[in-house]
Design an enzyme around this catalytic site. Sequence first.
Site, mmCIF file in Angstrom:
data_model
loop_
_atom_site.group_PDB
_atom_site.id
_atom_site.type_symbol
_atom_site.label_atom_id
_atom_site.label_comp_id
_atom_site.label_asym_id
_atom_site.label_seq_id
_atom_site.Cartn_x
_atom_site.Cartn_y
_atom_site.Cartn_z
ATOM 1 N N ASP A 15 0.855 -1.180 0.000
ATOM 2 C CA ASP A 15 0.000 0.000 0.000
ATOM 3 C C ASP A 15 0.898 1.240 0.000
ATOM 4 O OD1 ASP A 15 -2.329 1.592 0.291
ATOM 5 O OD2 ASP A 15 -1.961 1.707 2.442
ATOM 6 N N PHE A 23 -18.622 8.058 4.563
ATOM 7 C CA PHE A 23 -17.614 7.731 3.548
ATOM 8 C C PHE A 23 -17.508 6.225 3.380
ATOM 9 C CE2 PHE A 23 -13.335 6.380 2.468
ATOM 10 C CZ PHE A 23 -13.045 7.139 1.346
ATOM 11 N N ARG A 67 -5.915 4.064 -8.073
ATOM 12 C CA ARG A 67 -7.383 4.060 -8.082
ATOM 13 C C ARG A 67 -7.934 2.649 -7.854
ATOM 14 N NH1 ARG A 67 -8.628 9.019 -6.759
ATOM 15 N NH2 ARG A 67 -8.401 10.603 -8.372
ATOM 16 N N ASP A 119 -1.413 -1.065 5.976
ATOM 17 C CA ASP A 119 -1.663 -0.620 7.350
ATOM 18 C C ASP A 119 -3.122 -0.362 7.655
ATOM 19 O OD1 ASP A 119 -1.548 2.941 7.458
ATOM 20 O OD2 ASP A 119 -1.809 1.695 5.698
ATOM 21 N N ASN A 149 -8.575 -1.270 4.470
ATOM 22 C CA ASN A 149 -8.737 -1.496 3.032
ATOM 23 C C ASN A 149 -7.646 -2.407 2.467
ATOM 24 O OD1 ASN A 149 -6.818 0.501 3.546
ATOM 25 N ND2 ASN A 149 -7.067 1.416 1.532
#
Length: 1164
Positions: free
Chosen positions: A384, A523, A768, A795, A798
């Site tokens: 990530d 969100f 994206r 971390d 997601n």
Amino acid sequence: MDCSLLRTLVSRYCAGEENWVDSRTIYVGHREPPPGTEAYIPQRFPDNRIVSSKLIIDTPTSPVTSGLPLLFVITVTAIKQGYEDWLRHKADNAMNQYPVHFIQHGKLVRKQSRKLRVGDIVMVKEDETFPCDLIFLSSSREDGTCFVTTASLDGESSHKTHYAVQDTKAFHNEQEMDALHATIECEQPQPDLYKFVGRINVYHDRNEPTARPLGSENLLLRGATLKNTEKIFGVAIYTGMETKMALNYQAKSQKRSAVEKSMNVFLIVYLCILISKALINTVLKYVWQSEPFRDEPWYNQKTEPERKRNLFLRAFTDFLAFMVLFNYIIPVSMYVTVEMQKFLGSYFLTWDEEMFDEDTGEGPLVNTSDLNEELGQIEYVFTDKTGTLTENNMEFVECCIEGHVYVPHVICNGQILHDCTGIDMIDSSPGGSGKEREELFFRALCLCHTVQVKDDDSVDGLKKSQLSRRSCIYISSSPDEVALVEGIQRLGYTYLRLKDNFMEIVNRENNIEKFELLEVLSFDSVRRRMSVIVRSSTGHIFLFCKGADSSIFPRVKEGKIDQIRSRVERNAVEGLRTLCVAYKELTAEEYSKVQKLLQNAKLALQDREKKLAEVYEKIERDFILLGATAVEDRLQEKAADTIEALQKAGIKVWVLTGDKMETAAATCYACKLFRRNTQILELTTKKIEEQSLHDVLFDLSKTVLRHSGSLTRDTFSGLSTDMQDYGLIIDGAALSLIMKPRQDGSSGNYRELFLEICRNCSAVLCCRMAPLQKAQIVKLIKLSKEHPITLAIGDGANDVSMILEAHVGIGIIGKEGRQAARNSDYAIPKFKHLKKMLLVHGHFYYVRISELVQYFFYKNVCFIFPQFLYQFFCGFSQQTLYDTAYLTLYNISFTSLPILFYGLMEQHVSADTLKREPSLYRDVAKNALLRWRAFIYWTFLGVFDAVVFFFGAYLLYDNTVVTSNGQMFGNWTFGTLVFTVLVFTVTLKLALDTHYWTWINHFMIWGSLVFYVVFSLLWGGIIWPFLNYQRMYYVFMQMLSSGPAWLGIILLITVSLLPDVLKKVLCRQLWPTATERIQDASRHCQEHISEFTPLACLKSPRYRSSDCSSSPARRSNSHSKKMMFTHWRGIDYSVLPSVFGYSNRHCHPSAGYHYSGSGLETSV
């Protein structure tokens, strides 16, 4: 039927839920609903006891078991698991007997936690943990909120705000709570900690019930702790093993390492050898007995029943007897040794002081030790970006409103400048309408967030009165939101608090503005935006929305889109994180429709998320664009150095992020994933719009294959010097198209072509990306035809999907909570620690366990093959060559501990060398030490040694007087002689393979030999009263009293070890590996130490490793006068003299060597 499904059905039936439904109804306080409202159907729920002890012993199994050794294996496993189970049982009892206060007949009653039932109303006080999963009914706080920490669930120490049910938050005492008449409908227990769907029906007299939606913000989880709130009341909805905490007890899907798979294959090979041996001996036995005088010798004539037995039955019985005789070739004890080696070896990782982060006070964590050796086999790293490569420490940089750029100045003399002098107006000042948009923009950022204001009396020991009047301490699960709110505060607008559903802000004129918070559109990673609906004091209703540019621009109908888009793209190129802000004004009628749509979606028990997403899509459109923000996220310390080392080690690094392409690409350049000479290839939506996907893929394929067609690219290394390096950038939309079947209807797709392009790129950036797409990328590479070993590191929540998908998942203990660390196999404090974890610990783990596995098979071949040869000399009568005690203790005592401690302590090269030479990682890549070639070599070496043991002893003493009194050796003395040579040979073989000697290795290797001799002397020198007969009495002493026996033992041990020694010497001289060159060079440096010798050569493995930049104390070293130090930005760098240089196998001291700590880091 699937066993898990059957088990679920049985458990449901046993729990009294024969009529299983997808939801449950809870009667608050066990009060039945009013007559006529609905049928009262009592439901049975489990009590609140927690049971984490298993009461089941998992034992290692093999196709053939062997008596006492297997009993020893089972006993060790039973003791280990039994002790752990007993500890869990004690912890369960302590938890189940914890006192809890609940309401009964209007009074508070105290009872044990295990006696709680679904529907009980519970009172929890500050700093107490919730005894079960509760629906939050009321709080001692006026606004009906409470603060909770979930550190024991997901590791997040920040305070989370939960909200009481609107109709019950005014109930503050036991009598009012006892009078509450309500029912709760909710989903059946789910393990997801962050998801809950339900609704509560509150009855007022005989009127229709009031229905309110329930979500995760109303749910208090078992194990969480109440903070900053005097007390709360809640109703139990999930108890015992149905709580979300208990449902998360179950382990993740089991991952198997490449070594484990090789072990299983080798085990099948040895099982086939075992069956072959048994078949050969069975056939030869009946061939041998085909002649009459051999069938029934005079000393062992058959009985009448034996003569009449069926021939096939007798042959099958003999076959089983041979299977039992030769079953020791299956290394049963290897499983226990491997498990102990993995479990104990994992502590070396957690004890590593260099991987401890002093800033966070965290060290590495090992959630599973089954994959230790897999750390030495990684071929792809998927990482990530935010919080992993970067610090996730956000700092507000600028905002762009209507094309005008605002850059906040630093606070001057403790005062914040609120007028124009405090703002850098890069463009011209806005006009009248622009001023209105500017204020709307600032209000939007002050209102559109989930930030909490910390209201403790002191902050880090400072009283509030000592702080600035305008200072606030903000808390949020997202560092971006805190950075934005703090940045806007520096521009004159301050968010104060949320009180009684009103958000209070202070404008530039120091006036307090209040906005009623009507709705929050939360969100999520799919929408990539959030919105709030507020009502101003003047009655105007606004919908403010902020989110990624890709999700805002398509929904905008008005505003200076081009100017803001260009500014966003410019900031993204500089590596800044950007967000766009938009709004629209709603009339009362429009809001009424929106409220109705949201209420219906929130009350749905089935597919609530899907219905809410559809409603959000209808609401969030036709925006007026206000502006954009830019936030800086700095690169982590030594991130570039780590990536460079991984690439040199032959590991391909891919970055998977949800950020936009320009921001992610800037970060990739800063961390040296992309270099100046890297040619960037784009596979993005913009490219596909210009050309078809087919044309884009084939053009990229021609580009990368044009240069690699005539040259052999090292498929591991991304640092080729003789050819062009390529970097690929792909976005989520393009990936979705690649994963779909072709439009022409053919069954194939573009995956193979895409993979071929990726194989020839030194680095890949995927931007994206949704969380599911990250997992798809990992799975795509993992299942490709090469089947590479993958590692995913992240971390945040997601990143969990890709962490679970990869062969090895590593979580960063970062600022986005600990969901990634909880779901990972390993957790580390910083990305820089990945370098040592793979290049040092992973390398050592793999080399150690590979030697352990091969050595176990080797020593078992040496052990049992003489037994096979012995059958040719005993008429295939299943006579054993060794004594029973030797058969039992060979794998348990005589040869087990030396290899176990070898597997824990061995270092074939020093840790410093592995960090300094990342290319050594390639020597063990692709399971190099457990390939078929190595396996066959070890097996044939074992067969050779066994032949030497047996025939050496046989030929040496054939028809020879071996004792001083003229006695001949018997079969037990012969077997003891062979066994003695066997034990000494396999132990000395391990000693020859040991590079790193400690007092523990010496004690175990030489101690095992001494133990064997002492045991043999005691076993054969004493008449043991518990034995019916002692066939080994005085055998060992008689053997040692013979001079030829001593000579034979020494000679046979030498002959057995000689081929392996010669092979190693010749291969080392003629075909040395990179590791062997490093070993030779290190020895050369140690033999030629002078005052000019660099410190790196003087380090031995017993010295603690440290970087050149770690401590200035090095300058006092006696050799430091020969080193050049430079000090820049608080970091010491050193240029060392030459360590060594080599070409092929020869050492050239003249070759220069430059070494420093991490390179200078580039801040994004």
